[in-house]
Structures are given as C-alpha cells and as structure tokens.
Write a protein that holds these residues in place. Structure first.
Motif, PDB file in Angstrom:
ATOM      1  N   ARG A  72     -42.103 -20.279   3.108  1.00 46.94           N
ATOM      2  CA  ARG A  72     -41.180 -19.468   2.245  1.00 46.94           C
ATOM      3  C   ARG A  72     -42.176 -18.341   1.499  1.00 46.94           C
ATOM      4  N   ARG A  73     -41.706 -17.247   1.267  1.00 48.30           N
ATOM      5  CA  ARG A  73     -42.041 -16.238   0.811  1.00 48.30           C
ATOM      6  C   ARG A  73     -41.675 -16.327  -0.893  1.00 48.30           C
ATOM      7  N   ASN A 107     -48.724 -11.486   0.148  1.00 51.89           N
ATOM      8  CA  ASN A 107     -47.633 -12.609  -0.025  1.00 51.89           C
ATOM      9  C   ASN A 107     -47.188 -12.929   1.544  1.00 51.89           C
ATOM     10  N   GLU A 133     -42.401 -14.922  -9.317  1.00 55.25           N
ATOM     11  CA  GLU A 133     -43.609 -15.771  -9.200  1.00 55.25           C
ATOM     12  C   GLU A 133     -44.784 -14.845  -8.965  1.00 55.25           C
ATOM     13  N   GLU A 134     -44.654 -13.785  -8.138  1.00 58.83           N
ATOM     14  CA  GLU A 134     -45.743 -12.880  -7.894  1.00 58.83           C
ATOM     15  C   GLU A 134     -46.298 -12.329  -9.260  1.00 58.83           C
ATOM     16  N   GLU A 142     -45.287 -15.554   4.360  1.00 58.38           N
ATOM     17  CA  GLU A 142     -44.341 -16.810   4.842  1.00 58.38           C
ATOM     18  C   GLU A 142     -45.139 -17.724   5.478  1.00 58.38           C
ATOM     19  N   ASP A 198     -41.148 -15.372  -4.419  1.00 57.72           N
ATOM     20  CA  ASP A 198     -40.228 -14.383  -5.104  1.00 57.72           C
ATOM     21  C   ASP A 198     -41.194 -13.515  -6.190  1.00 57.72           C
ATOM     22  N   GLU A 199     -40.397 -12.408  -6.463  1.00 54.23           N
ATOM     23  CA  GLU A 199     -41.030 -11.301  -7.230  1.00 54.23           C
ATOM     24  C   GLU A 199     -41.468 -12.122  -8.700  1.00 54.23           C
ATOM     25  N   SER A 208     -47.108 -21.106   3.062  1.00 59.36           N
ATOM     26  CA  SER A 208     -46.957 -20.223   2.346  1.00 59.36           C
ATOM     27  C   SER A 208     -48.279 -19.726   1.718  1.00 59.36           C
TER      28      SER A 208
END
Length: 758
Positions: A133-134, A86, A139-140, A88, A136-137, A109
């Motif tokens: 952007r990173r 993941n 989404e992961e 950014e 988020d959890e 990203s």
C-alpha cells in the motif's frame, strides 16, 4: 495524531540519552502508524555512510552493525534527495538494496523521510509494512513532523558527545553558530550557570558525595515545609478553610513518601540534587498536563511552584560549594553580569550564552575584560554540557563541543599565537596611529564601564568616541538621580581629560530594556528606542544632559551625541532641550561651556539627510552595527540569519562612503563607532574612505593600530577601489584578507581560525 505526537515528544524529551530516545521513537511511531516496522538510520558525515541505529520490527541484532554507503539503497536516496520517498512496492524500485541481516525481505510498503538540521542530513527515518500500500498524506506528514523533532534530539546528542552509534564509536565534534560577543579564542571546561529558582535551566550534573546530596535535599525540603507552615499560619484568619487545606496538600506532596522519596531515588542514580529535583518535577508536570480533567491539569502549576521553592533553597547552599576549573567556560541560557562576578577572573576563559546579543550588558562587560564570548547560540543544549570540553571562537561566533584532537590542536596553536601577538602589541601603545606614508588617523574607544576606561588608557586611546550612558541605568533597579549621574560622568571625563569624551544620550529600546521601565513591542528594533524615548520623556533627557554638563565643569572635554536620529526635526527638538539644560545649569552659577553636539547615523533615513543634519550639529558618527541591520533588513542578534548580516555588503560600504563624503562637504568631522571600526581589515577601508577617526573596544585598539601603521594610505586606497567594484560581501572579505596576507599582515585577522571553520 496531534495528541500522539505531543506524548511522544514529551517522552523523548525525558529520555536519558540518544539511544533511549531513538528506541522510544521507533516504538511509539510504529504503534501510532499501526505499521510493522519503524527504523532510524543515522548518517556519519566523516565516513559518508548510514548506520541502522534503532529499529522496531527488523532484526534487533542488526542495530549498529548494518551500514550503507551514502548513495546506497532507498535510505541513501532519501538522504540524497532530501525529501520523502513513499513506495507501494519497495523491492520493485531500481535503488532497492536487500540486506539479509535486517530480515526486511517480508516488507513491501516503504516510507522514508530525511532527518535534517540546519541544512545538514543527520539520518533517515523509515516505516515499512508487509501489506502492499502507499502510505497516505496524514501518515507522511506525521513522519515528517517526527523527523523534525528527532533532528533536534540528534543535534543535541552530537553536542554532548553522546551520539555513539556503537559503544566503540568515536565522539563527534558538534559546531554551533552564534554571534560574536567578544573577540578571541578560548578552550576550556563548561560550567553551566543557572538563574535563581529556574527549574528549566538546571543542568545535568553528577554528584561526588551521595550522603552530602541527600543531606542537602533534606535541609531544603525542611526549609520549604517550615516556610509553608509559616505562610499558612499567617493567612489562617484571612482564608476560608477549604483554601487553607491547599497548604496541607503541599506539605503532603513534600512528604518522604511522595516527591521527597522520588527525588532521593533519583539522587541515588548519580544525579546531583537540583538535577534530580528537576527530573521528578518534570515527570509530574507532564503527567498532570496530559490529564483530561481541567482541575487536575491546573495542579501542574502547583507542582512547578513547589519545585521552584525547593530549588531556591538548594541553590542557596550550592552556590558556595561550586568549584570552578582553571579554564572555566561559563555557559548559560542568558548570561548576566552577576554570573560573571561569581567566577574568579583568573579562572574565567570564555563565555557562551544561548540568548542575548553582542550589545547585551554581559557581552559589553566581556569585551571590557577581554574574555572570548559567543552570544545567541540558540541551538546549544546547554543543560547537558557541564564538564564538556568546549572551544569558544569569539571571532566568528562559533562554539565547538567535544572537539576532535585535530581541531583542538589547531585552536591551541591559534590561542598561543594570539596570546604571543597580543603581548607584543603593548610596545606600540604609546605610539600614534601613523601610516608609513605619514597619514595620521586618531583611534578612540567605546566605553561604558570603568574597566573599559583603565584598559583604554593603557592602550593609548586618544579619546572616547562612544560612552554608553545606558550602562549605569542597566545596573540599577531605578533611574539614577541627577547627582548619581553627575558623579559617574565626572569620573569618566576626569579619567580621559584632556582627551574628548563623547557621551551618547540614553539609548534604550531594541534589545536594551530597563527592568523598571519595560518596553514591550512586537518589533522593538523598529519601535520606541533611542532618541524617540527621551524626546517623549523630556524629564529623563533634561536630567541626563544637566548631569553631563555639571560633570564637565572645569574639564571642557564633553561631547554629546544623539542616537537613532531619523529626521532634522528630532535634532532641532533635542537641541532645544540641550540649550534649555545649559541655561538651567548656568543659572545655578556653574561656568559650563556649551559642548559640541553630534548625531549618530545608523538608519537609512539619516544616510540621505547627512548634509541637512550636518548643518544642525558639530559632528557625525556612524553606528555601523545598526546601519548594517537596517540597510540589509537583518536582525543582527538573530543567529539564524547571521550569514546575511555582513558589514562588508556593498550597500553598507557605499552608504558609509556617502556619509563621509556628504559630511565633509559641510565642513564637519565624521567618526565610526560600530564594530566595523574595530576590525583591522575594515579599518583599512574606512581610513581610505576618509573617516576622521575610528572608535572601537579597547580590546581591538592595538590590533587596528598595528595594522594601520604597516600599510600606506596609497595602498589602502588601491584596496578600496578594488573592493568597491565587487558585488559580494564574502568576496570582498576574502579579497581584503588576501591583500593583507600579501602585505604580511595576516596574523592580525585570525585567518587560521576562519579558514578552519569554513
């Protein structure tokens, strides 16, 4: 996200092929995550490279064209690390690889997750976004969940040969692990058998005659309409008007402008009638189940019911029209003896069942008939295999779909050599099992069907070490009467007389259940099974023992064996009932000799009470299948832990040696009747351990005899001494194979098949 995930899974399940499934996923995932790009890269094991196989957001012309080496770029890193990456700002990563053809330079990203199935990397799924952007959890987690769903879809595509990255890509061989049901290797064409009126088990198949399929559908729809009208008329005086209206709804759903029209249209695309029916019904069921209104959601059940009714009529007519190729490999979600009976024996080459175990009735029948069989192939996409070429390796419990030319040639040699070797064994059927240094060991058989009996006698069996009395119970829809049992047992005893026949008392529970005496338990193998059931139901036990005793009059070759013994108390209680049954039969004026009684040692508790048990009975028998299962805490019918179930485990071998030694200290005999006895390599160890007799399926008897007649007892003891110092089951097996090969005995083990599979 949960609702979105459910919707995507439903759409993917309904996709016509892998290409369509991948496109659905990249489109829906991109929309769900509100990102700019979603792509799937599939990994080619043979070429060690990734191919862009689907994308929404990158240059569509790059699909099937862009390829990357296994370790190249961020995609390669995701695969190598087997975990999400993941970022950014992807371009700032040292492993970032810019590929002009994709047009991805605009995206910063990056989130990539591996697609893994059974520890093998199948590909990588990637989402990208212009904005830095990173992800988020949640989404992961969502993308990881989607990759797990996609893994199964890709594995199924491999199995059906539809995993084609480009139209010119070669078909890939797919391998599926099950459990060995019956030994041998078969190469043939898959014919998928479906149970009656089970829509979910209807396979995909193309029709040859459009008009015939449409006519078949018309007859089925009309039959269901007439059935509905008759039912409505019958219940007209019992149901209120509003309930009677439900039948009118059913009739309208079958109308030519409703379901009937949709099914016809699907048939016109090339699908046979049952497959078209399944497709249309599944579509409607999915739509109803997505509805928010509870009442409308419940209508999904109505649609399913209609579908089953129509299918039952389609199957009635279709059953007589099925043609079986000369090399049929019958595949089903759960094989039944009735399915086997539908295929002409001379055209049946192999069997594959998604469910079931080596102890299933279908597997027992397959062994009796000598048909290579694999059971419990849980990941096999059986609905899509009709017409596919399959290799069934019943020695190792493996199924290969769409095999490569190299694999086919290899297994063809295995089949030819196995057939030539088996035919050559007939010459020793009448000879005793005598080693070159004159050590004699009797070879008995395990039976349950009369087909077993004929094959056993032809191969020189010296007795029956295990007659499965549950088989006649499994074949009926009620408990067989005492007279029925007596006739069955008499037939078996007469066939083998004067040879001894060891009849195991009713052994149900675990994976053997009677439809008319269901046993529902969370953990059936640790539950109500074997002697526990019959001691709780003395009326069943006494009837069976009386039938056995009456069947033995004048023959005196009966031996009775008690299964699943865990304590001396159980033996004492069973012996009390056996003596009572004997007294009752004597009181009827029948001159019955009290037969020898023995117990099976198949649980750890019995291993440590062998001497106490031996004092109570006349003989002991080791059930190596269950003994291995309970010692290693591994469900022997579960292919997911098949690699952990191994009877060559040092603990199992040490337990067997202890049982043999302790039994002999009490002056009693001990046999072994599990699958271990029928393995030629294991038979060498068992003989060296001092077992008094080996009992196995008739199929393996001549192979074991051929092996033991070519190895001295002295050499067998040397091999045993060596393996007992080893602490690894795989090393023990390999050492045994090496020792046998050095003695010129390798061809009996199917070494070629084994080594190729590894």
């Amino acid at each position: 996200m949960l609702n979105t995930l459910r919707t995507i899974v439903q759409e993917v399940s309904a996709a016509s092929d892998l290409r369509a499934a991948l496109q659905i996923i990249v489109q829906r995932v991109r929309d769900a995550m509100k990102t700019d790009v979603c792509s799937v890269y599939l990994f080619d094991q043979e070429q060690s490279e990734y191919t862009l196989s689907a994308t929404e957001g990158l240059n569509p012309s790059a699909v099937g064209v862009v390829k990357m080496a296994q370790s190249a770029g961020l995609v390669g890193q995701v695969g190598l690390r087997e975990e999400p990456i993941n970022l950014e700002d992807a371009a700032a990563h040292p492993k970032f690889l810019y590929i002009k053809a994709t047009g991805e330079e605009r995206y910063h990203s990056f989130l990539g997750v591996p697609i893994i199935h059974h520890r093998q990397i199948l590909g990588v799924m990637v989402v990208q976004q212009k904005k830095r952007r990173r992800f988020d959890e949640p989404e992961e987690a969502f993308l990881v969940t989607m990759s797990a769903q996609l893994a199964g879809v890709i594995a199924h595509a491999e199995a059906t040969g539809s995993l084609l990255v480009t139209p010119n890509s070669p078909r890939k061989t797919a391998r599926f692990q099950g459990t060995a049901g019956a030994s041998g290797v078969a190469i043939g064409e898959a014919v998928v058998a479906a149970p009656p009126a089970d829509l979910g088990a209807v396979p995909d198949r193309q029709h040859d005659d459009l008009d015939a399929e449409l006519a078949l559908l018309d007859r089925a729809l009309e039959a269901v309409r007439e059935e509905m009208k008759a039912t409505a008329a019958k219940l007209s005086e019992l149901l209120p008007v509003e309930e009677q209206a439900l039948f009118d709804v059913y009739l309208s759903m079958l109308d030519d402008n409703a379901l009937g029209l949709e099914i016809r249209n699907q048939i016109r695309t090339g699908s046979w009638a049952p497959g078209a029916l399944r497709y249309v019904i599944d579509e409607h069921v999915r739509n109803f189940e997505k509805m928010e209104d509870a009442y409308l959601r419940e209508r999904a059940a109505d649609v399913k019911d209609l579908g089953r009714r129509v299918l039952s009529y389609l199957q009635k007519e279709d059953k007589n029209s099925i043609t079986y190729p000369d090399n049929t490999v019958l595949v089903s979600e759960e094989l039944t003896p009735a399915m086997l009976a539908d295929v002409p024996h001379e055209q049946l080459s192999g069997l594959v069942s998604v469910q079931g175990s080596g102890n299933s009735h279908a597997a027992i029948l397959a062994r009796a008939l000598g048909i290579p069989t694999v059971m419990g192939a849980v990941d096999l996409p059986f609905l899509k295999l009709s017409g596919n070429q399959l290799i069934v390796d019943g020695n190792l419990g493996l199924v290969y779909s769409t095999p490569s030319t190299e694999l086919l040639e290899h297994y063809q040699v295995v089949v030819e050599e196995e057939q030539e070797f088996t035919e050559g064994l007939e010459a020793i059927s009448g000879l005793p099992c005598l080693t070159p240094d004159n050590y004699r060991i009797p070879l008995w058989v395990n039976t349950g069907l009369m087909t077993d009996t004929v094959r056993s006698l032809d191969r020189g069996a010296e007795g029956v070490g295990l007659y499965r009395t549950e088989v006649p119970f499994l074949l009926r829809e009620r408990f067989p009467s005492e007279l029925e049992q007596e006739k069955i047992y008499r037939h078996q005893l007469e066939a083998f007389a004067p040879r001894p026949v060891t009849m195991r008392t009713l052994d149900i529970g675990g994976d053997k259940s009677l439809s008319y005496f269901p046993i529902k338990e969370d953990n059936p193998f640790l539950g109500w099974r074997g002697i526990r059931v019959t001691l709780d139901h003395p009326e069943i036990f006494l009837v069976q023992v009386r039938a056995m005793l009456k069947a033995s009059v004048g023959l005196d070759n009966l031996r009775i064996m008690l299964p699943m013994i865990t304590s001396v108390f159980e033996v004492e209680e069973a012996m009390h009932l056996i003596h009572r049954a004997h007294t009752e039969v004597l009181s009827e004026g029948l001159p019955v000799v009290m037969p020898p009684v023995g117990v099976m040692v198949e649980v750890p508790a019995a291993v440590y009470q062998v001497r106490e048990l031996a004092k109570q009975v006349d003989f002991l028998s080791i059930g190596s299948n269950d003994l291995t299962q309970y010692l290693l805490a591994v469900d022997r019918n579960n292919p997911r832990v098949a690699n952990l179930y191994n009877s060559f485990h040092p603990a199992v071998l040490q337990a067997v040696q202890k049982i043999i030694d302790d039994t002999h200290k009490e002056g009693k005999t001990v046999s072994i009747c599990g699958e271990l006895a029928g393995d030629p390599a294991a038979a060498i160890l068992l003989m060296a351990m001092g077992v008094d007799m080996l009992s196995m399926s008739a199929t393996n008897l001549l192979k074991v005899k051929w092996t033991l007649r070519r190895i001295t007892m002295e050499k067998a003891k040397d091999i045993l001494a060596e393996v007992l110092t080893m602490d690894n089951a795989q090393v023990i097996r390999s050492s045994l194979e090496l020792a046998l090969c050095s003695e010129g005995l390798g061809k009996v083990l199917g070494i070629k098949s084994r080594r190729f599979s590894q």
